[in-house]
Each structure stands twice: as structure tokens, then as C-alpha cells.
Design a protein around this motif. Sequence first.
Motif, PDB file in Angstrom:
ATOM      1  N   ASP A   7      38.863  44.057  41.255  1.00 40.48           N
ATOM      2  CA  ASP A   7      40.138  43.483  41.684  1.00 40.48           C
ATOM      3  C   ASP A   7      40.952  44.459  42.540  1.00 40.48           C
ATOM      4  N   TYR A   8      40.257  45.376  43.196  1.00 42.06           N
ATOM      5  CA  TYR A   8      40.940  46.286  44.113  1.00 42.06           C
ATOM      6  C   TYR A   8      40.150  46.487  45.405  1.00 42.06           C
ATOM      7  N   SER A   9      39.287  45.521  45.720  1.00 41.37           N
ATOM      8  CA  SER A   9      38.531  45.610  46.977  1.00 41.37           C
ATOM      9  C   SER A   9      39.448  45.451  48.186  1.00 41.37           C
ATOM     10  N   GLU A  10      40.430  44.560  48.071  1.00 41.04           N
ATOM     11  CA  GLU A  10      41.371  44.347  49.162  1.00 41.04           C
ATOM     12  C   GLU A  10      42.445  45.451  49.158  1.00 41.04           C
ATOM     13  N   GLY A  11      43.183  45.526  50.248  1.00 32.89           N
ATOM     14  CA  GLY A  11      44.207  46.564  50.368  1.00 32.89           C
ATOM     15  C   GLY A  11      45.425  46.291  49.518  1.00 32.89           C
ATOM     16  N   ASN A 202      46.629  45.133  41.044  1.00 34.96           N
ATOM     17  CA  ASN A 202      47.452  43.929  41.126  1.00 34.96           C
ATOM     18  C   ASN A 202      48.281  43.875  42.411  1.00 34.96           C
ATOM     19  N   GLY A 203      47.670  44.290  43.514  1.00 36.64           N
ATOM     20  CA  GLY A 203      48.311  44.064  44.805  1.00 36.64           C
ATOM     21  C   GLY A 203      48.990  45.246  45.441  1.00 36.64           C
ATOM     22  N   LEU A 204      49.020  46.413  44.768  1.00 31.26           N
ATOM     23  CA  LEU A 204      49.536  47.619  45.385  1.00 31.26           C
ATOM     24  C   LEU A 204      48.395  48.395  46.022  1.00 31.26           C
ATOM     25  N   LEU A 205      48.721  49.228  47.000  1.00 30.87           N
ATOM     26  CA  LEU A 205      47.700  50.094  47.580  1.00 30.87           C
ATOM     27  C   LEU A 205      47.210  51.098  46.549  1.00 30.87           C
ATOM     28  N   LEU A 206      48.141  51.607  45.772  1.00 29.75           N
ATOM     29  CA  LEU A 206      47.867  52.564  44.714  1.00 29.75           C
ATOM     30  C   LEU A 206      49.114  52.649  43.829  1.00 29.75           C
ATOM     31  N   SER A 207      49.003  53.321  42.726  1.00 26.80           N
ATOM     32  CA  SER A 207      50.097  53.685  41.825  1.00 26.80           C
ATOM     33  C   SER A 207      50.196  52.826  40.572  1.00 26.80           C
ATOM     34  N   GLU A 208      50.521  53.518  39.493  1.00 21.52           N
ATOM     35  CA  GLU A 208      50.795  52.916  38.203  1.00 21.52           C
ATOM     36  C   GLU A 208      52.151  53.457  37.743  1.00 21.52           C
ATOM     37  N   ALA A 209      52.852  52.675  36.938  1.00 14.54           N
ATOM     38  CA  ALA A 209      54.161  53.091  36.431  1.00 14.54           C
ATOM     39  C   ALA A 209      54.049  53.409  34.943  1.00 14.54           C
ATOM     40  N   LYS A 256      48.809  36.051  38.133  1.00 11.59           N
ATOM     41  CA  LYS A 256      48.499  34.662  37.787  1.00 11.59           C
ATOM     42  C   LYS A 256      47.405  34.113  38.686  1.00 11.59           C
ATOM     43  N   ASN A 257      47.478  34.437  39.971  1.00 10.77           N
ATOM     44  CA  ASN A 257      46.430  33.962  40.885  1.00 10.77           C
ATOM     45  C   ASN A 257      45.066  34.508  40.479  1.00 10.77           C
ATOM     46  N   ALA A 258      45.017  35.801  40.135  1.00 11.94           N
ATOM     47  CA  ALA A 258      43.749  36.405  39.726  1.00 11.94           C
ATOM     48  C   ALA A 258      43.180  35.700  38.501  1.00 11.94           C
ATOM     49  N   ASP A 259      44.042  35.406  37.530  1.00 10.30           N
ATOM     50  CA  ASP A 259      43.598  34.723  36.309  1.00 10.30           C
ATOM     51  C   ASP A 259      43.118  33.306  36.602  1.00 10.30           C
ATOM     52  N   THR A 316      26.577  39.935  33.546  1.00 12.26           N
ATOM     53  CA  THR A 316      27.249  40.346  34.779  1.00 12.26           C
ATOM     54  C   THR A 316      28.754  40.230  34.617  1.00 12.26           C
ATOM     55  N   ARG A 317      29.476  40.868  35.514  1.00 11.74           N
ATOM     56  CA  ARG A 317      30.930  40.702  35.549  1.00 11.74           C
ATOM     57  C   ARG A 317      31.350  40.214  36.921  1.00 11.74           C
ATOM     58  N   PHE A 318      32.136  39.146  36.934  1.00 12.05           N
ATOM     59  CA  PHE A 318      32.770  38.630  38.141  1.00 12.05           C
ATOM     60  C   PHE A 318      34.272  38.849  37.988  1.00 12.05           C
ATOM     61  N   CYS A 319      34.885  39.430  39.002  1.00 16.17           N
ATOM     62  CA  CYS A 319      36.304  39.778  38.922  1.00 16.17           C
ATOM     63  C   CYS A 319      37.047  39.131  40.088  1.00 16.17           C
ATOM     64  N   CYS A 320      38.174  38.508  39.780  1.00 21.34           N
ATOM     65  CA  CYS A 320      39.022  37.920  40.826  1.00 21.34           C
ATOM     66  C   CYS A 320      40.301  38.741  40.956  1.00 21.34           C
ATOM     67  N   SER A 321      40.971  38.595  42.077  1.00 21.71           N
ATOM     68  CA  SER A 321      42.146  39.417  42.356  1.00 21.71           C
ATOM     69  C   SER A 321      43.303  38.569  42.866  1.00 21.71           C
ATOM     70  N   TRP A 322      44.391  39.258  43.182  1.00 18.63           N
ATOM     71  CA  TRP A 322      45.556  38.613  43.770  1.00 18.63           C
ATOM     72  C   TRP A 322      45.195  37.914  45.079  1.00 18.63           C
ATOM     73  N   ALA A 323      44.122  38.392  45.733  1.00 18.29           N
ATOM     74  CA  ALA A 323      43.770  37.872  47.060  1.00 18.29           C
ATOM     75  C   ALA A 323      42.682  36.802  47.023  1.00 18.29           C
ATOM     76  N   THR A 324      42.091  36.556  45.859  1.00 20.97           N
ATOM     77  CA  THR A 324      41.028  35.551  45.782  1.00 20.97           C
ATOM     78  C   THR A 324      41.590  34.171  46.079  1.00 20.97           C
ATOM     79  N   LYS A 325      40.874  33.415  46.887  1.00 20.28           N
ATOM     80  CA  LYS A 325      41.352  32.090  47.299  1.00 20.28           C
ATOM     81  C   LYS A 325      40.489  30.982  46.690  1.00 20.28           C
ATOM     82  N   LYS A 326      41.084  29.802  46.639  1.00 13.94           N
ATOM     83  CA  LYS A 326      40.374  28.625  46.136  1.00 13.94           C
ATOM     84  C   LYS A 326      39.085  28.394  46.927  1.00 13.94           C
TER      85      LYS A 326
END
Length: 342
Positions: A7-11, A202-209, A256-259, A316-326
Motif C-alpha cells: 500500500d505504498y507503491s504510489e507516491g 496511507n497517502g503520505l510520501l513518508l512519515s509517521e506521527a 476507507k478507500n483502501a479497505d 498470497t497477500r493482495f494489498c490495496c491502497s488509497w489510490a486503488t480504483k474500482k
Amino acid sequence: MFSFENDYSEGACESVLKALVAVNNEQNTGYGLDKYSIKAGEMIKNLVGNENAAVHFITGGTPCNVTVISLLKSYEAVICVKSGHINVHETGGPEATGHKIIAVEGKDGKILPEEIEEIVLTHPDEHTVKPKMVFISDSTEVGTIYTKAELEAISEVCKKYNLYLYLDGARLGAALMASGNDLTLKDIAALTDIFYIGGTKNGLLLSEAVVILNDDLKENFRYSIKQHCSMLAKGWISGVQFLAVFKDNIYFKNAKNADVMAQALANVFRHFDIPLYIDSPTNQIFPILENSVLEKIQEKYVVSVWGKYDETHTITRFCCSWATKKENIEDFYRDLRTITRG
């Protein structure tokens, strides 16, 4: 090739990129002491319902775990499940700081209160390491989530034995937005000593809080961040990003989109009578594929191979992200239909 590998393949999501571009030519104070990081920290304190919390921004998940665990005394140890990220996916990073990880079996990727108690009782004196921290993830490495009752029970046993409870929130957004979740950020802040809100996945380039609730862990935390090479000179990058994603609830919309996309993908597998290794309500799903089917899928898709199930099947594991589309799910449905019919 389309990747369901992580879930971090995209920028980064559009709001983050716009925010970074908007401040790119500004001059800011370094090392997380800038106005954006301070403002983001205040926003997070409000979200977790604790104005006394300390908030620090760290570059990624493994640096968070290494930095937090390094706070322990040299003879103190961490309890986690066998599948825990610090136990299997961080190249011994936390243990390289000198702290033994005590792994327990758990259930569905989650640690059980009785397992914590058993470890404490079987490490009674100075001839063993001293259990001092319990490490959990929400969501877990296998996509499951903790309920409020489960977290309360773990928190209770940690308090009973004076253990720090640390929650790895690399995929906390996915957990909070999952179907069946009854935890909130305020609940987590009330029940843990320290946790982090994941941004990289979850949609950031990097960083955790990192959010510290226990006063004993607050002092000198910045020294530990710096010593473990996790303090950005351009720290404002983190603050700007978190401000961007918490505006208009974008952080939660991303999760939510990723889920939703992952659960749609799970339904695709169910449609073709392909079993799932574990029931995960989040953005990671684990289909058990015939090896021949997996080989065909890998001609067009990148997925994670989790392990051998039997001689003819693979987990196997399939992972979706904030950027995954229908459309990505629909394309996969058509391809899998062709593969299974073939």
C-alpha cells in the motif's frame, strides 16, 4: 503489470502534493521545530483527546519501532506475537538496540492477555530479561483488528505488571475504518502508553506521527530520534503532510478507500470459490491460490507470496491502497475469470 504487492507503491495523494508545492519555496526551521510540525502536533493532540500528549514525526515505521524500543533499559525486553513486524520484518533492528523480543503464538495475529501474563510470570528475576513492553499492531500483519474490549484487556494486564503498551499504527487508518471496528483514536490514546499514526501507508510520501501518552517516555525522546537517524533536517515535510491529510478527513477517506477496494477484491476471490487464509476486514487479504493460477496471475500482477499452504497451493497477500480504483478490481475480475475458465 499492476501491483497489489503493498500500500505504498504510489507516491502521495493529491492533497499532500499540493500542500508541499505550496510551501516549497518557504524557508522553515529544521528538525521538526517548524510552524507546520507544531501545528500538526496540536491537531493530533486534539484528535486523540489529550493535550498533554507529546507528538513527534519520524521518517518511517521501522525507525519508529527502533526508536521507541531503544528507550528501554538494556536488560528489558519486548513481548509480541510471532507474526509481529518487529519479530519478522525489521532485520533484527529493534534487537540490534540490545533488547530481546519475546514472541508468543497469539491468535489471528493478535496477542492474548494471558500470554502476556505467562511471559511475565516465567521471567521472574535477574537471571532472565525483564519484560517491560508489549508491542501490538492495529491492523495486524495479517489484516485483523483489535476490538475495544481486547485492547482494554491487554491494557489492564500491562498496568497490572507495569508494562508499557506500544501500538504500531503503520496501518492504523485501515484498522479504524474497517467494518466491525469499534476503536477510536481517543480510545487508543487512553489505553496505550505510546503509539503512532501511520502516514507512509496511507497517502503520505513518508512519515509517521508518534504519540506519547506516558510521561516516563516523553523526556529526551528527541535524543533517541536523532541517535537512530530518524530526524529529518527538512522536518517541515512531515508537518505539512499531516496537516494536509487531516484536513477534511482525507486521512480517513484514504484508508476507507483502501479497505473498500480490498473487500471488493476479497469478494472476487469468493466468487471463484478461492478460499481466504484469514478473515481480514482491512486492506490486506490473503487468498490461497493454486500454484498454476498464481503463475498466471503473476504474468500481469505483482503480489506478495506469503508462504506455502500445501504442495499445490500458496498463501498470497493482495494489498490495496488509497489510490486503488474500482477499475483495477474490475480488470482483475475479468483476468481471473479468464484464468479460472482456462
